[in-house]
Design an enzyme around this catalytic site. Structure first.
Site, PDB file in Angstrom:
ATOM      1  N   GLU A  38       0.861  -1.191   0.000  1.00 11.04           N
ATOM      2  CA  GLU A  38       0.000   0.000   0.000  1.00 11.04           C
ATOM      3  C   GLU A  38       0.902   1.247   0.000  1.00 11.04           C
ATOM      4  O   GLU A  38       1.974   1.245   0.595  1.00 11.04           O
ATOM      5  CB  GLU A  38      -0.829  -0.040   1.295  1.00 11.04           C
ATOM      6  CG  GLU A  38      -1.756   1.127   1.539  1.00 11.04           C
ATOM      7  CD  GLU A  38      -2.484   0.979   2.903  1.00 11.04           C
ATOM      8  OE1 GLU A  38      -2.083   0.132   3.737  1.00 11.04           O
ATOM      9  OE2 GLU A  38      -3.459   1.721   3.109  1.00 11.04           O
ATOM     10  N   LYS A 121      -9.442   2.228  -1.852  1.00  5.96           N
ATOM     11  CA  LYS A 121      -9.651   1.545  -0.562  1.00  5.96           C
ATOM     12  C   LYS A 121     -11.014   1.892   0.038  1.00  5.96           C
ATOM     13  O   LYS A 121     -11.343   3.070   0.236  1.00  5.96           O
ATOM     14  CB  LYS A 121      -8.531   1.943   0.389  1.00  5.96           C
ATOM     15  CG  LYS A 121      -8.518   1.216   1.717  1.00  5.96           C
ATOM     16  CD  LYS A 121      -7.268   1.602   2.514  1.00  5.96           C
ATOM     17  CE  LYS A 121      -7.134   0.828   3.806  1.00  5.96           C
ATOM     18  NZ  LYS A 121      -5.862   1.148   4.495  1.00  5.96           N
ATOM     19  N   CYS A 154      -5.099  -3.327   2.527  1.00  2.00           N
ATOM     20  CA  CYS A 154      -4.838  -3.388   3.959  1.00  2.00           C
ATOM     21  C   CYS A 154      -6.086  -3.613   4.815  1.00  2.00           C
ATOM     22  O   CYS A 154      -6.612  -4.707   4.842  1.00  2.00           O
ATOM     23  CB  CYS A 154      -4.052  -2.160   4.400  1.00  2.00           C
ATOM     24  SG  CYS A 154      -3.085  -2.494   5.899  1.00  2.00           S
ATOM     25  N   VAL A 181       0.034  -2.382  10.724  1.00  2.00           N
ATOM     26  CA  VAL A 181       0.658  -1.969  11.983  1.00  2.00           C
ATOM     27  C   VAL A 181       0.191  -2.839  13.162  1.00  2.00           C
ATOM     28  O   VAL A 181       0.785  -2.800  14.224  1.00  2.00           O
ATOM     29  CB  VAL A 181       0.387  -0.477  12.289  1.00  2.00           C
ATOM     30  CG1 VAL A 181       1.099   0.417  11.284  1.00  2.00           C
ATOM     31  CG2 VAL A 181      -1.103  -0.168  12.307  1.00  2.00           C
TER      32      VAL A 181
HETATM   33  C1  ACM Z   1      -3.964  -0.033   7.180  1.00  2.88           C
HETATM   34  O1  ACM Z   1      -5.088  -0.174   6.686  1.00  2.88           O
HETATM   35  N1  ACM Z   1      -2.969   0.531   6.528  1.00  2.88           N
HETATM   36  C2  ACM Z   1      -3.669  -0.547   8.529  1.00  2.88           C
END
Ligand code: ACM
Length: 275
Positions: A38, A121, A154, A181
């Site tokens: 990402e 996203k 992510c 993370v």
């Molecule tokens: C994330 O969605 N970058 C944790």
């Protein structure tokens, strides 16, 4: 089919240096489908929209041109994360205080012919909501050499509906650029997503730590590829750069039978739930 990922530590807020690094690091490595993290060209931690703007690009733009040329050179299709600078919106509220653009946390598929797909996203994580608009288009799949592929980014992994939706559209492989993370979560959830949907999953995470003022993010690496039966076909360390390509048989993802009497798709009780 050769699929893989490149786990690395992007240069902070330096798109040009990241392009230069990727150009040299990926040179002479080929795959049918190679997934990058990402926000692979900018890093992840942003405190102001000015910072976001400085790393954002339209698509097509210089970075998609760069990946198209790399795709031709290496005969490889790429999926990479980036900040997409979109055209102005009719509503001033959509413009994040800039009158010229809106930003999306996007993932781009590009192949040697220059065919491109863009996924924005859908599920924004934490402070991303300060800078990015959430994805605004229905989920979709696309064809890569006869194989049906989908993209998520992510935090989308926490919403099983997303992967299920792509599966119902025929996805055999999900590409998952990430900047994780939360230690260990996505390695577990994406393995489950592989099992419950009988699909391949390419989790391409990053490594390193970013610090801006009092805020810091440490990224957890651990990129992995899982198979329809839940096997972890390959995985990376939490803190090391890794370029990995493996051979898979994507047709394994077409078989949704779990036992002779159970099929993951036809056993669904859509009379009892929605997705
Ligand atoms: C994330 O969605 N970058 C944790």
């Amino acid at each position: 089919m050769k699929i893989g990922y490149f786990q690395y530590n992007p240069f902070y807020h330096d798109v040009l240096q990241n392009r230069e690094y990727l150009g040299s690091r990926l040179a002479n490595h080929s795959a049918d489908l190679l997934v990058l993290p990402e926000l692979a060209l900018s890093g992840y931690l942003f405190r102001t929209n000015e910072e976001v703007f400085s790393c954002a690009e339209t698509i097509p733009g210089p970075s998609s041109d760069f990946f198209h040329s790399l795709a031709k050179k290496n005969n490889t299709s790429y999926v990479y994360g980036c900040i997409e600078k979109a055209e102005p919106k009719a509503s001033a509220a959509d413009d994040l205080n800039y009158n010229f653009s809106s930003f999306y946390n996007s993932s781009v598929y590009i192949n040697p012919s220059g065919d491109m797909k863009i996924y924005r996203k859908a599920h924004l994580f934490n402070r991303e909501k300060n800078h990015f608009l959430p994805g605004n288009a229905p989920f979709f799949v696309f064809d890569v050499q006869g194989v049906t592929v989908g993209m998520l980014i992510c935090f989308d992994h926490m919403f099983p509906e997303a992967a299920r939706t792509l599966t119902l559209m025929g996805a055999q492989i999900i590409c998952h650029p990430s900047n994780l993370v939360l230690q260990g979560y996505a390695q577990a959830t994406t393995r489950s997503r592989s099992i419950e949907n009988h699909i391949f999953w390419i989790l391409a995470n990053r490594i390193g730590t970013e610090q801006s003022g009092a805020v810091s993010c440490t990224y957890t690496g651990g990129s992995q590829i899982t198979s329809p039966d839940g096997s972890i076909l390959v995985s990376s360390a939490s803190d090391e750069e890794d370029l990995t390509v493996i051979d898979i048989d994507p047709s394994l993802a077409l078989d949704k039978n779990i036992t002779q009497g159970n099929n993951l798709l036809t056993d669904r009780r859509t009379d009892l739930y929605q997705v």
